[in-house]
Design a protein around this motif. Structure first.
Motif, PDB file in Angstrom:
ATOM      1  N   ASP B   3      37.348  56.581 -12.615  1.00  0.00           N
ATOM      2  CA  ASP B   3      36.757  56.367 -11.027  1.00  0.00           C
ATOM      3  C   ASP B   3      35.805  57.451 -10.819  1.00  0.00           C
ATOM      4  N   ALA B   4      36.339  58.951 -10.870  1.00  0.00           N
ATOM      5  CA  ALA B   4      35.652  59.766 -10.295  1.00  0.00           C
ATOM      6  C   ALA B   4      34.398  59.929 -11.089  1.00  0.00           C
ATOM      7  N   LEU B   5      34.319  59.376 -12.271  1.00  0.00           N
ATOM      8  CA  LEU B   5      33.091  59.425 -13.035  1.00  0.00           C
ATOM      9  C   LEU B   5      31.924  58.420 -12.785  1.00  0.00           C
ATOM     10  N   ALA B   6      32.801  57.127 -12.323  1.00  0.00           N
ATOM     11  CA  ALA B   6      31.970  56.031 -11.731  1.00  0.00           C
ATOM     12  C   ALA B   6      31.123  56.656 -10.388  1.00  0.00           C
ATOM     13  N   LEU B   7      31.901  57.262  -9.634  1.00  0.00           N
ATOM     14  CA  LEU B   7      31.219  57.803  -8.313  1.00  0.00           C
ATOM     15  C   LEU B   7      30.336  58.775  -8.556  1.00  0.00           C
ATOM     16  N   ALA B   8      30.665  59.583  -9.704  1.00  0.00           N
ATOM     17  CA  ALA B   8      29.688  60.907  -9.990  1.00  0.00           C
ATOM     18  C   ALA B   8      28.391  60.262 -10.442  1.00  0.00           C
ATOM     19  N   LEU B  47      30.138  68.127  -8.061  1.00  0.00           N
ATOM     20  CA  LEU B  47      31.701  68.314  -7.749  1.00  0.00           C
ATOM     21  C   LEU B  47      32.529  67.304  -8.541  1.00  0.00           C
ATOM     22  N   LEU B  48      32.173  66.267  -8.669  1.00  0.00           N
ATOM     23  CA  LEU B  48      32.887  65.110  -9.232  1.00  0.00           C
ATOM     24  C   LEU B  48      32.759  65.154 -10.673  1.00  0.00           C
ATOM     25  N   LEU B  49      31.556  65.590 -11.039  1.00  0.00           N
ATOM     26  CA  LEU B  49      31.440  65.535 -12.557  1.00  0.00           C
ATOM     27  C   LEU B  49      32.442  66.961 -12.971  1.00  0.00           C
ATOM     28  N   THR B  50      32.475  67.868 -12.349  1.00  0.00           N
ATOM     29  CA  THR B  50      33.367  68.914 -12.730  1.00  0.00           C
ATOM     30  C   THR B  50      34.629  68.448 -12.746  1.00  0.00           C
ATOM     31  N   HIS B  51      35.027  68.027 -11.698  1.00  0.00           N
ATOM     32  CA  HIS B  51      36.476  67.378 -11.624  1.00  0.00           C
ATOM     33  C   HIS B  51      36.598  66.256 -12.882  1.00  0.00           C
ATOM     34  N   GLY B  57      37.859  69.409 -21.026  1.00  0.00           N
ATOM     35  CA  GLY B  57      37.181  70.544 -20.966  1.00  0.00           C
ATOM     36  C   GLY B  57      35.631  70.372 -21.163  1.00  0.00           C
ATOM     37  N   ARG B  58      34.813  69.437 -20.212  1.00  0.00           N
ATOM     38  CA  ARG B  58      33.692  69.029 -20.619  1.00  0.00           C
ATOM     39  C   ARG B  58      33.027  69.587 -19.165  1.00  0.00           C
TER      40      ARG B  58
END
Lengths: 306, 227, 306, 227
Positions: B3-8, B47-51, B57-58
């Motif tokens: 989900d975070a990835l989709a939003l990111a 921020l979302l990608l980092t999360h 570890g990416r």
């Protein structure tokens, strides 16, 4: 006239001339020309750097670059506003840019070929701009001087970012270092040329100095810039592409090779590598936006009538 | 954290498209506004990608620059080319009207809460900006109305993908916002018929891989380099 | 009428109907519809493959792909010419494509997402086309049959090239193999759907069979295609994405899962992933070319008058 | 063999630009003709690249896909974007009128002879095709004349680069061909003034790196792979 007397007194006393003050027509015209050219340069200057936003190598660099180009649009706005205090409006100024009747800084007629050019523009081009502009913060015309204070602050931030890009590249892989050196090789002389023709050939300088619009001669500013760059280049571990560059202890300054002023004149006249491209881009954006501006005006009119 | 990835990815690709306007806006103020919105979207994306990358570890840059289009999770809406300013604004209207309530609901979330809370404020501004322009264009001149309606018609089908389960409850709020705006803009709401989809599972339009080719070219050309 | 008698005799004797022969109106209309749809498919089919010419991974592949897409334009030309023998002209046909009144094969409404899609289109889509088209070489209408002979030769060449792309990928790096599998996963069912609805739902089939335009039923051709693909997939070392696919020894054919015919109908009606994009592209090319065609016509007229 | 590389790059970049027309031509016959010309240019590029790479053990693909724009040696003319069909045809006229006598002179050359001889035949056809269209557009309608003249004016400056020493003697032949065509097309020959240059030494326009980003993306994404 009393106005003229007052004007001369203010200038002599290092006081600011304000929009409501009387001023000589030529002073007004010189300022309009200079501020407009400065504003146009910010607008056209968005293009060479904008060229790399889509390809910035990290998201952080992308954000920094986008913010920087946005700042340039902002500088354009302040400067158009400053010019407007002299009795010309922005539409007229934009028209003069788009029609080619007013110029912008020739430096933006060079292409940005690699990412390192973004670093070189920050370090050298913004560096030269700062050397040029810091004295303008003390310019006799108030609104221009105040705009310059704000702009110079941001420019020095941009210059540090450019320097940092080059530092990272020159301390990175061999490919990155080569890219950085190549960019400095291409941008060095055009940056020197940003200070304009040598003092002997400079047409507007003397009067501008008298009016305290300009504070230093082209050659003095150019020298200052060279003296500033040499130690920075050393830290960057990059060579300035001038085999004759050396410290002249007697004169207490660096000796350097002059840029090719014939090339500068050619670029000013319209024959730089990107003049046509920059103007066509600007014109297309202006034309493509016409229906949007018309819609906004039509809507505002409707609302005002209602 | 798909989900975070989709939003990111929504935010990142939206930022990339918006940034294309840089130095091309219809007026200077709009150049600045579009860059602002692009910067907001880019900031949230980072921020979302980092999360999203933490568990594997990416870094944000690994995720942004080293995935192919088949691995991107953004909705199709954001990757569509921006033909004219009307397309850009209507797209932003549709996107911001979705992002705002979505971020609001996520701002209660433990992990994403702080990121979402910041994004709520920003998408409120994006939404206001897009509303304002949609209304101006829809209720401006004949030509701007025609262009705005064409943009609405072309983009509408792509909004269905935003509300696939479990996000279907958000559509009520979205519809309210969008319908009110369209009405004020004298624009017609299209019928719900075609529902293109695939972005969330990595089946995109032909446009995304071309966008990524440009976005990633420099990063990929220098593997492992620091910038 | 004697014409009708003659026509029926020719059909019964497996002779060709030629443009000058009398033919039933419905026969003519059916052929125009079918040949036009076939021609339009070649033209629209240039887009999904054209999408990868600029990015082909080697120069040899770029040349092969460009030549293939060029062949498709050529097929379009033969077919438009064949349709013209039935008393309709190309401008009318192009107009019917651009206005959406005539269809093209639904398979081209799927996107090409990776390079492997170029392989999968060659192997599966061209493969299905060949299975469909080989019997058309014996079609009762002479000009169509002859065009198909020429086209089938080139198509089988294309199919081999597609197969070879997939073979290279599936025997390449892990990334390449995954790309190939992914493409086959996405193109398998749409390729099965190329044969049209199941026989029970096929509207035009019976009459076309009687006229010897069509020689086999949709389901027969589909079966033939599946039976052909299974051993090829094995050599390719790629899985066909159908867990129920297996050899039925009793019936002497493969059992397979039918494609989603609701999806097929949706795509035919205009709601496939790329219908709008393909049509918009075609329309834009047509509109953008208008001034060129007008110039050519104006010039030809001047020369004719001189 | 910098010379072979320059010619190879001219042909390769010209092919890449011409192929952009694929499925976009003003009529079907022209789609086929443009693809033909693109294929010819690509074919010559491959032979020349193979030749140029021999001494350093580099393949045609190494040279096409693994150099940056700073390492490409093509003239600027071929990398400029093709705005409309008039730009494409006038560009082809200028290019083919240069390539034909150049290949003719090289066909005597021991090493490049066979490649050049083949290319002579092809560029004769390219030149005929470009002449025909330049004349049709120039002497067609008012609009086509306007567009053709704009193309001539925009592209003319970039032709000077083709005749920098030691290729300056070729300009006489080139001018003859081009002038005759422009006259028949009722088009005006621009003045010789601006002379943009840099391509031969790898200082290109901003367009080339974007063209290469797309051209090279797939090859570069899979280092060492076979295709």
């Amino acid at each position: 006239p009393t106005g003229a007397l007052h004007f001369d007194e203010l200038i002599a006393a290092e006081q600011k001339i304000e929009p409501r003050d009387w001023m000589p027509d030529a002073y007004r015209k010189t300022l309009i020309r200079q501020i407009a050219q400065h504003a146009h340069s910010e607008i056209i200057g968005m293009q060479p750097e904008g060229n790399w936003i889509s390809r910035a190598p990290t998201l952080k660099r992308k954000a920094i670059l986008l913010a920087k180009v946005q700042d340039e649009a902002g500088h354009g706005l302040y400067l158009y506003a400053a010019a407007e205090t002299l009795g010309i409006n922005r539409d007229e100024l934009v028209e003069m840019l788009v029609s080619g009747r007013q110029k912008y800084s020739s430096i933006f007629n060079y292409p940005t070929l690699t990412w390192a050019d973004i670093g070189a523009i920050g370090w050298l081009v913004d560096g030269a701009a700062i050397v040029n502009q810091v004295p303008l913060c003390r310019c006799s015309y108030g609104p221009y001087a105040r705009a310059m204070i704000r702009i110079c602050k941001e420019e020095s931030f941009h210059q540090r970012q450019g320097y940092e890009i080059l530092y990272t590249l020159s301390h990175g892989t061999a490919g990155q270092k080569a890219m950085a050196q190549d960019a400095v090789d291409r941008w060095w002389y055009p940056s020197l040329a940003m200070f304009g023709p040598p003092d002997g050939d400079s047409t507007h300088s003397e009067q501008s100095m008298a009016w305290k619009i300009k504070r230093f001669s082209n050659d003095d500013l150019r020298q200052k810039f060279v003296d500033m760059c040499v130690p920075q280049a050393e830290i960057l571990d990059l060579k300035l592409p001038d085999p004759d560059l050396h410290w002249n202890a007697e004169e207490g300054r660096h000796h350097y090779t002059q840029p090719d002023y014939t090339e500068l004149m050619r670029v000013i006249k319209g024959d730089g590598p990107c003049n046509r491209q920059r103007m066509a881009h600007r014109r297309r954006a202006h034309d493509d936006g016409a229906w949007v501006r018309e819609a906004a005006a039509a809507y505002a009119k409707k609302k005002a009538a209602a | 954290m798909t989900d975070a990835l989709a939003l990111a990815d929504d935010a990142l690709i939206a930022a990339q498209r918006l940034a294309e306007w840089c130095s091309r806006g219809p007026e200077l103020e709009e150049d600045i506004a579009l860059a602002n919105i692009a910067l907001d979207q880019l900031g949230t994306a980072r921020l979302l990608l980092t999360h999203a990358g933490q568990e594997n570890g990416r870094t944000e840059d690994d995720l942004a620059f080293l995935r192919t289009d088949r691995e991107f999770r953004n909705c199709l809406l954001v990757e569509l080319p921006d033909g004219d300013f009307a397309v850009t604004m209507v797209k932003l209207l549709f996107l911001a009207a979705y992002q705002k309530p979505l971020y609001e609901s996520l701002s209660e979330d433990g992990e994403l809460g702080p990121i979402a809370a910041k994004a709520v404020k920003e998408s409120t501004y994006h939404l206001d900006h897009a509303k304002l322009w949609t209304i101006r264009l829809g209720d401006g001149t004949e030509e701007s109305h025609r262009r705005a309606q064409a943009a609405v018609d072309d983009l509408w089908p792509y909004t269905h993908e935003l509300f696939e389960p479990p996000f279907d409850p958000l559509r009520t709020t979205w519809l309210e916002t969008v319908q009110t705006t369209l009405e004020e803009a004298t624009l017609t709401r299209p019928e719900d018929r075609w529902r293109p989809t695939g972005g969330r599972s990595g089946v995109h339009t032909e446009h995304l891989s071309l966008l990524l080719a440009e976005m990633q070219v420099l990063h990929r050309a220098h593997p492992g380099a620091t910038w």
